[in-house]
Design a protein around this motif. Sequence first.
Motif, PDB file in Angstrom:
ATOM      1  N   TRP A   1       0.812  -1.219   0.000  1.00  0.00           N
ATOM      2  CA  TRP A   1       0.000   0.000   0.000  1.00  0.00           C
ATOM      3  C   TRP A   1       0.846   1.270   0.000  1.00  0.00           C
ATOM      4  CZ3 TRP A   1      -4.529  -1.123  -1.642  1.00  0.00           C
ATOM      5  CH2 TRP A   1      -5.111  -2.362  -1.319  1.00  0.00           C
ATOM      6  N   PRO A   2       1.922   1.378   0.811  1.00  0.00           N
ATOM      7  CA  PRO A   2       2.757   2.586   0.681  1.00  0.00           C
ATOM      8  C   PRO A   2       3.405   2.715  -0.691  1.00  0.00           C
ATOM      9  CG  PRO A   2       3.213   1.458   2.748  1.00  0.00           C
ATOM     10  CD  PRO A   2       2.344   0.546   1.953  1.00  0.00           C
ATOM     11  N   MET A   3       3.854   1.580  -1.259  1.00  0.00           N
ATOM     12  CA  MET A   3       4.535   1.647  -2.553  1.00  0.00           C
ATOM     13  C   MET A   3       3.561   1.916  -3.691  1.00  0.00           C
ATOM     14  SD  MET A   3       7.577   1.599  -1.734  1.00  0.00           S
ATOM     15  CE  MET A   3       8.173   1.761  -3.417  1.00  0.00           C
ATOM     16  N   LEU A   4       2.279   1.604  -3.502  1.00  0.00           N
ATOM     17  CA  LEU A   4       1.288   1.934  -4.528  1.00  0.00           C
ATOM     18  C   LEU A   4       1.181   3.441  -4.708  1.00  0.00           C
ATOM     19  CD1 LEU A   4      -0.796   0.537  -6.410  1.00  0.00           C
ATOM     20  CD2 LEU A   4      -2.498   0.866  -4.612  1.00  0.00           C
ATOM     21  N   LEU A   5       1.546   4.189  -3.679  1.00  0.00           N
ATOM     22  CA  LEU A   5       1.577   5.654  -3.752  1.00  0.00           C
ATOM     23  C   LEU A   5       2.973   6.176  -4.062  1.00  0.00           C
ATOM     24  CD1 LEU A   5       0.214   8.437  -3.304  1.00  0.00           C
ATOM     25  CD2 LEU A   5       0.787   8.208  -0.881  1.00  0.00           C
ATOM     26  N   LEU A   6       3.996   5.618  -3.396  1.00  0.00           N
ATOM     27  CA  LEU A   6       5.342   6.167  -3.505  1.00  0.00           C
ATOM     28  C   LEU A   6       5.999   5.852  -4.840  1.00  0.00           C
ATOM     29  CD1 LEU A   6       6.711   5.392   0.093  1.00  0.00           C
ATOM     30  CD2 LEU A   6       5.870   7.564  -0.811  1.00  0.00           C
ATOM     31  N   ALA A   7       5.791   4.658  -5.373  1.00  0.00           N
ATOM     32  CA  ALA A   7       6.439   4.281  -6.635  1.00  0.00           C
ATOM     33  C   ALA A   7       5.974   5.177  -7.797  1.00  0.00           C
ATOM     34  CB  ALA A   7       6.207   2.805  -6.945  1.00  0.00           C
ATOM     35  N   PRO A   8       4.657   5.402  -7.981  1.00  0.00           N
ATOM     36  CA  PRO A   8       4.253   6.326  -9.057  1.00  0.00           C
ATOM     37  C   PRO A   8       4.796   7.745  -8.873  1.00  0.00           C
ATOM     38  CG  PRO A   8       2.394   4.983  -8.387  1.00  0.00           C
ATOM     39  CD  PRO A   8       3.492   4.730  -7.393  1.00  0.00           C
ATOM     40  N   ILE A   9       4.872   8.215  -7.625  1.00  0.00           N
ATOM     41  CA  ILE A   9       5.427   9.558  -7.390  1.00  0.00           C
ATOM     42  C   ILE A   9       6.898   9.594  -7.795  1.00  0.00           C
ATOM     43  CG2 ILE A   9       6.058  11.221  -5.603  1.00  0.00           C
ATOM     44  CD1 ILE A   9       3.506  10.461  -4.123  1.00  0.00           C
ATOM     45  N   ALA A  10       7.667   8.575  -7.400  1.00  0.00           N
ATOM     46  CA  ALA A  10       9.089   8.530  -7.735  1.00  0.00           C
ATOM     47  C   ALA A  10       9.298   8.459  -9.243  1.00  0.00           C
ATOM     48  CB  ALA A  10       9.749   7.334  -7.046  1.00  0.00           C
ATOM     49  N   VAL A  11       8.532   7.597  -9.919  1.00  0.00           N
ATOM     50  CA  VAL A  11       8.671   7.468 -11.369  1.00  0.00           C
ATOM     51  C   VAL A  11       8.193   8.742 -12.065  1.00  0.00           C
ATOM     52  CG1 VAL A  11       7.933   6.162 -13.407  1.00  0.00           C
ATOM     53  CG2 VAL A  11       8.508   4.968 -11.298  1.00  0.00           C
TER      54      VAL A  11
ATOM     55  N   TYR B   1       3.640  15.253 -18.450  1.00  0.00           N
ATOM     56  CA  TYR B   1       4.484  14.097 -18.751  1.00  0.00           C
ATOM     57  C   TYR B   1       4.722  13.263 -17.492  1.00  0.00           C
ATOM     58  CZ  TYR B   1       8.157  11.277 -20.834  1.00  0.00           C
ATOM     59  OH  TYR B   1       8.893  10.206 -21.299  1.00  0.00           O
ATOM     60  N   GLY B   2       4.988  13.934 -16.378  1.00  0.00           N
ATOM     61  CA  GLY B   2       5.182  13.210 -15.129  1.00  0.00           C
ATOM     62  C   GLY B   2       3.958  12.414 -14.735  1.00  0.00           C
ATOM     63  N   PHE B   3       2.769  13.001 -14.932  1.00  0.00           N
ATOM     64  CA  PHE B   3       1.536  12.276 -14.604  1.00  0.00           C
ATOM     65  C   PHE B   3       1.348  11.075 -15.527  1.00  0.00           C
ATOM     66  CE2 PHE B   3      -3.039  11.619 -15.377  1.00  0.00           C
ATOM     67  CZ  PHE B   3      -3.422  11.232 -14.099  1.00  0.00           C
ATOM     68  N   GLY B   4       1.661  11.249 -16.809  1.00  0.00           N
ATOM     69  CA  GLY B   4       1.495  10.143 -17.756  1.00  0.00           C
ATOM     70  C   GLY B   4       2.360   8.955 -17.403  1.00  0.00           C
ATOM     71  N   VAL B   5       3.619   9.201 -17.029  1.00  0.00           N
ATOM     72  CA  VAL B   5       4.485   8.073 -16.678  1.00  0.00           C
ATOM     73  C   VAL B   5       4.159   7.540 -15.280  1.00  0.00           C
ATOM     74  CG1 VAL B   5       6.304   8.896 -18.201  1.00  0.00           C
ATOM     75  CG2 VAL B   5       6.352   9.548 -15.802  1.00  0.00           C
ATOM     76  N   ALA B   6       3.603   8.381 -14.411  1.00  0.00           N
ATOM     77  CA  ALA B   6       3.155   7.889 -13.100  1.00  0.00           C
ATOM     78  C   ALA B   6       2.025   6.872 -13.272  1.00  0.00           C
ATOM     79  CB  ALA B   6       2.703   9.052 -12.218  1.00  0.00           C
ATOM     80  N   LEU B   7       1.174   7.064 -14.286  1.00  0.00           N
ATOM     81  CA  LEU B   7       0.142   6.069 -14.572  1.00  0.00           C
ATOM     82  C   LEU B   7       0.764   4.731 -14.936  1.00  0.00           C
ATOM     83  CD1 LEU B   7      -2.440   8.105 -16.712  1.00  0.00           C
ATOM     84  CD2 LEU B   7      -2.746   7.267 -14.381  1.00  0.00           C
ATOM     85  N   ALA B   8       1.847   4.769 -15.716  1.00  0.00           N
ATOM     86  CA  ALA B   8       2.545   3.529 -16.073  1.00  0.00           C
ATOM     87  C   ALA B   8       3.113   2.857 -14.830  1.00  0.00           C
ATOM     88  CB  ALA B   8       3.653   3.822 -17.085  1.00  0.00           C
ATOM     89  N   ALA B   9       3.697   3.639 -13.925  1.00  0.00           N
ATOM     90  CA  ALA B   9       4.260   3.073 -12.699  1.00  0.00           C
ATOM     91  C   ALA B   9       3.172   2.494 -11.809  1.00  0.00           C
ATOM     92  CB  ALA B   9       5.042   4.148 -11.952  1.00  0.00           C
ATOM     93  N   PHE B  10       2.022   3.151 -11.755  1.00  0.00           N
ATOM     94  CA  PHE B  10       0.891   2.634 -10.976  1.00  0.00           C
ATOM     95  C   PHE B  10       0.472   1.265 -11.515  1.00  0.00           C
ATOM     96  CE2 PHE B  10      -3.629   2.267  -9.896  1.00  0.00           C
ATOM     97  CZ  PHE B  10      -3.625   2.602  -8.558  1.00  0.00           C
ATOM     98  N   ALA B  11       0.415   1.144 -12.840  1.00  0.00           N
ATOM     99  CA  ALA B  11       0.095  -0.149 -13.449  1.00  0.00           C
ATOM    100  C   ALA B  11       1.165  -1.178 -13.108  1.00  0.00           C
ATOM    101  CB  ALA B  11      -0.041   0.002 -14.963  1.00  0.00           C
ATOM    102  N   GLY B  12       2.425  -0.757 -13.048  1.00  0.00           N
ATOM    103  CA  GLY B  12       3.498  -1.680 -12.701  1.00  0.00           C
ATOM    104  C   GLY B  12       3.360  -2.227 -11.294  1.00  0.00           C
ATOM    105  N   VAL B  13       3.006  -1.367 -10.342  1.00  0.00           N
ATOM    106  CA  VAL B  13       2.804  -1.838  -8.964  1.00  0.00           C
ATOM    107  C   VAL B  13       1.612  -2.796  -8.901  1.00  0.00           C
ATOM    108  CG1 VAL B  13       2.401  -1.151  -6.579  1.00  0.00           C
ATOM    109  CG2 VAL B  13       3.807   0.286  -8.057  1.00  0.00           C
ATOM    110  N   LEU B  14       0.526  -2.476  -9.635  1.00  0.00           N
ATOM    111  CA  LEU B  14      -0.620  -3.377  -9.673  1.00  0.00           C
ATOM    112  C   LEU B  14      -0.231  -4.736 -10.256  1.00  0.00           C
ATOM    113  CD1 LEU B  14      -3.590  -1.140 -10.938  1.00  0.00           C
ATOM    114  CD2 LEU B  14      -3.202  -1.972  -8.619  1.00  0.00           C
ATOM    115  N   ALA B  15       0.682  -4.726 -11.232  1.00  0.00           N
ATOM    116  CA  ALA B  15       1.058  -5.970 -11.908  1.00  0.00           C
ATOM    117  C   ALA B  15       2.035  -6.807 -11.098  1.00  0.00           C
ATOM    118  CB  ALA B  15       1.674  -5.650 -13.270  1.00  0.00           C
TER     119      ALA B  15
END
Length: 294
Positions: free
Chosen positions: A70-80, A202-216
């Motif tokens: 749960w923390p990484m579902l938020l932190l990973a997209p922010i970092a990416v 651009y940052g938001f667009g790639v954060a969506l990709a990172a969010f999908a990565g954490v879900l996957a």
Amino acid sequence: MTDLFGIPLPALLGQLLLGLVNGSFYAMLSLGLAVIFGLLGVINFAHGALYMMGAMLAWMGLEYLQLGYWPMLLLAPIAVGIVGMVMERLFIRRIARLDPLYGLLLTFGLTLLIEGLFRSFYGVQGQPYPVPDALRGATNLGFMILPNYRAWVVVASLAVCLGTWWVIERTSLGAKLRAGTENARLVQAFGINVPLMVTLTYGFGVALAAFAGVLAAPVLQVTPLMGSNLIITVFAVVVIGGMGSILGSILTGLGLGVIEGLTRVFWPEASNTVVFLIMAVVLLVRPAGLFGKE
């Protein structure tokens, strides 16, 4: 249990669920691509690498920092997202006014760089990522057993996709974004910082990709190659839906995931190519895509 076309119903529904889960990932990734291309005009081939980065950061957070899902579902997209904004500032902004092919070549090079960096540290062997305790187990629906985590993936993906569409298409912020891409000087005359807006987009667009990565991560094994295995299919989804079409990317991603799942049941040999067959037909009939503008 009732059969349908000679196939047990639970098996058919299981493949439909698997297709819907895959479609959720397609929708999330193609949405990020559509946002970046539609608002910035950049074909972001690095999207798959940033999706992989989100999954790898989730695994690293658990492995080294004991930070759970749960923390990484938020932190990973922010970092990416921050990494994406740095990429946009340093590299992509310099070729923004050139032919989109330059953006494709640049982001392809960034993809090789990012994947090579992670491969040098972790190799290509997949790393398991556990399902969070709150989403373990399954629910008996009577006609099938529904894994709780896969249900969560579908719900979370739909919520993020529809929320993104609503912000871009139905709010004043979305109107400013679209206006800034069409006539940056006019929008700047009203006191809006267009370069900053482009960077954040651009940052938001790639954060969506990172969010999908954490879900996957709990569904697939986490590996530096997981993005390159998926991005070609996602590009096909974007082309079918229409380059830059937000709603087209969401609906096409979900629909093609379901079609792919059904193909695995009725024609397994074609399951890996059905998306590209559909893309070829769509391009012949409607080159701009199903939801794109001519």
